[in-house]
Design an enzyme around this catalytic site. Structure first.
Site, mmCIF file in Angstrom:
data_model
loop_
_atom_site.group_PDB
_atom_site.id
_atom_site.type_symbol
_atom_site.label_atom_id
_atom_site.label_comp_id
_atom_site.label_asym_id
_atom_site.label_seq_id
_atom_site.Cartn_x
_atom_site.Cartn_y
_atom_site.Cartn_z
ATOM 1 N N GLY A 196 -37.016 -1.619 3.872
ATOM 2 C CA GLY A 196 -36.397 -0.740 4.864
ATOM 3 C C GLY A 196 -35.781 0.473 4.225
ATOM 4 O O GLY A 196 -36.332 1.037 3.263
ATOM 5 N N ASP A 232 0.855 -1.179 0.000
ATOM 6 C CA ASP A 232 0.000 0.000 0.000
ATOM 7 C C ASP A 232 0.892 1.230 0.000
ATOM 8 O O ASP A 232 1.987 1.212 0.571
ATOM 9 C CB ASP A 232 -0.923 0.016 1.217
ATOM 10 C CG ASP A 232 -2.085 0.979 1.049
ATOM 11 O OD1 ASP A 232 -3.142 0.545 0.560
ATOM 12 O OD2 ASP A 232 -1.938 2.161 1.388
ATOM 13 N N CYS A 242 -20.233 -0.437 -2.306
ATOM 14 C CA CYS A 242 -20.310 -1.293 -3.496
ATOM 15 C C CYS A 242 -21.581 -1.069 -4.307
ATOM 16 O O CYS A 242 -21.526 -0.545 -5.414
ATOM 17 C CB CYS A 242 -20.197 -2.765 -3.088
ATOM 18 S SG CYS A 242 -18.563 -3.235 -2.502
ATOM 19 N N THR A 299 -12.185 1.345 -6.454
ATOM 20 C CA THR A 299 -12.722 1.981 -7.665
ATOM 21 C C THR A 299 -13.946 2.800 -7.272
ATOM 22 O O THR A 299 -15.080 2.419 -7.554
ATOM 23 C CB THR A 299 -13.107 0.937 -8.732
ATOM 24 O OG1 THR A 299 -13.995 -0.037 -8.152
ATOM 25 C CG2 THR A 299 -11.869 0.221 -9.261
ATOM 26 N N GLU A 324 -19.715 -7.484 3.441
ATOM 27 C CA GLU A 324 -19.143 -6.904 4.650
ATOM 28 C C GLU A 324 -19.843 -7.500 5.863
ATOM 29 O O GLU A 324 -21.058 -7.646 5.889
ATOM 30 C CB GLU A 324 -19.273 -5.380 4.635
ATOM 31 C CG GLU A 324 -18.409 -4.743 3.561
ATOM 32 C CD GLU A 324 -18.231 -3.253 3.772
ATOM 33 O OE1 GLU A 324 -18.223 -2.808 4.935
ATOM 34 O OE2 GLU A 324 -18.087 -2.543 2.766
ATOM 35 N N GLY A 366 -26.840 0.722 0.802
ATOM 36 C CA GLY A 366 -25.807 1.758 0.847
ATOM 37 C C GLY A 366 -24.458 1.083 0.776
ATOM 38 O O GLY A 366 -24.316 -0.003 0.226
ATOM 39 N N PHE A 395 -16.655 -11.291 -4.346
ATOM 40 C CA PHE A 395 -18.082 -11.253 -4.028
ATOM 41 C C PHE A 395 -18.268 -11.217 -2.509
ATOM 42 O O PHE A 395 -19.092 -11.943 -1.946
ATOM 43 C CB PHE A 395 -18.796 -12.471 -4.616
ATOM 44 C CG PHE A 395 -18.741 -12.549 -6.117
ATOM 45 C CD1 PHE A 395 -19.593 -11.793 -6.899
ATOM 46 C CD2 PHE A 395 -17.812 -13.361 -6.746
ATOM 47 C CE1 PHE A 395 -19.538 -11.856 -8.287
ATOM 48 C CE2 PHE A 395 -17.748 -13.442 -8.126
ATOM 49 C CZ PHE A 395 -18.608 -12.689 -8.902
#
Length: 384
Positions: free
Chosen positions: A258, A34, A265, A90, A157, A262, A154
């Site tokens: 709901g 990084d 992704c 991205t 989170e 968000g 794929f």
């Protein structure tokens, strides 16, 4: 190429850290790279800069075993790696629906001139279709022994470790049997456990992630559109979702009405997919995704409207607690958070708003206009 592959992971954000730690746990020697020295130092100390269940323990185990380390050096990566995974971000371009590919482009531009032996460069970042073919040409021009494959991620989170170590499918976008065999070697453990391995061309692999996210976003917006109809007609959207989900052709996942979707992704990937389709002259094929996005944003304003109704039509001075700042449970990711959007709308209407979310409490955010002032396609808050 050595039978004992050395792996580099280029980019130490959410995807890169997860992939590096998971690959080290499978027994590979992994070098994460990084350009942020502070982040590299933090990771080498075993400190996780994000919240993801199980990831910190997995990373520290790799560091302790000597199979995982982090660096800022691209020359070190070129000398070390047999397989280089591109895991850079991205994000959405400011003021546009398109994807910002500057991090991916910079990653390849930094690595390509340093390559001096046969290797496989594997893209995992979500990119517009056609990107991989261009990067493959750049790599081949810099060093003919460098080949490109595309292996989209794929991850969910909050479930990223399991999704990496035991995915429901592995997509290998390749141009040669050699690249396919290398990826089969990298993923030998999940393949032995029965994970499907789907071999495609580069373009199909790029489309796989974009199409999957577009479908999931459509499913979420569909049930939220049904919620609007239920409100108008006196129906129960939860019971309706149960009925729909019982149909095996539909399934119950992503059918919870709901605030909508968000995160880092779905929103930006849906918009980037639409933008790329327009560039290809196929914009009408994905025109429906603009309404998917609009339905999603509309739920946020509707939630504020419901709060105002409960307060008797006037939110001035009303005390409101928003439970959860992250875009979903089990995460500290506040990128394009529906909850924070609603909190900002309520604040603008005069309410005194307190947001409670311990894991996400220190996550950085940027000011975000309410939905009715946001042009569709404009990004919300973001963090690294």
């Amino acid at each position: 190429m050595s039978a004992n592959l050395n792996l580099t992971v280029l980019g130490a954000g959410y995807l890169g850290i997860t992939h590096a730690a998971a690959m080290a746990s499978l027994g590979f020697d992994v070098l994460g790279v990084d350009t942020n020295p502070g982040r590299v130092d933090q990771l080498n100390r075993g400190e996780l800069p994000i919240y993801e269940p199980g990831l910190g323990e997995l990373m520290r185990s790799g560091l302790a075993a000597g199979r995982l380390r982090f660096s800022t050096s691209y020359p070190a990566a070129a000398a070390f790696g047999d397989v280089h995974f591109i895991c850079t971000g991205t994000p959405q371009l400011p003021g546009s629906s398109a994807a910002d590919l500057s991090q991916v482009n910079s990653c390849v531009s930094a690595l390509a001139p340093l390559l001096d032996r046969p290797c496989l460069v594997v893209g995992k970042s979500t990119v517009p279709v056609g990107t991989a073919r261009r990067l493959a040409a750049e790599l081949a021009a810099a060093y003919p022994g460098a080949e490109l494959a595309w292996n989209p991620e794929f991850l969910r989170e909050g479930n990223a470790v399991a999704d990496t170590l035991a995915p429901d499918r592995i997509v290998a976008g390749v141009t040669s049997s050699r690249a396919e065999q290398i990826l089969r070697q990298v993923y030998a453990k999940p393949l032995a456990d029965g994970t499907p391995f789907i071999v495609t061309g580069l373009e199909t692999a790029e489309l796989a992630k974009a199409a999957a996210n577009a479908f999931l976003a459509t499913k979420i917006s569909f049930i939220n559109a049904m919620a609007e109809i239920c409100e108008a007609a006196g129906g129960d959207v939860r019971a309706l979702a149960e009925v729909l989900g019982a149909d095996k052709r539909i399934g119950g996942s992503f059918l919870r009405a709901g605030l909508g979707f968000g995160g880092g992704c779905l929103p930006k990937d849906v918009r980037a997919f639409t933008a790329r389709a327009e560039e290809l002259g196929a914009g009408r094929a994905l025109a429906f995704l603009r309404e998917v996005d609009a339905i999603n944003l509309r739920r946020r304003a509707r939630t504020a409207d419901l709060a105002a109704e409960l307060a008797g039509g006037n939110l001035a001075g009303a005390g409101i607690c928003v439970l959860g700042a992250a875009f979903k449970p089990g995460s500290d990711d506040v990128r394009d958070s529906p909850a924070l959007d609603v909190a900002q709308i309520l604040t603008g209407l005069g309410a005194r708003v307190t947001v409670y979310d311990p894991p996400a409490g220190s996550a950085p955010t940027l000011p975000m206009p309410p939905p009715w002032k946001r042009r569709p396609g404009t990004p919300g808050s973001c963090c690294c």
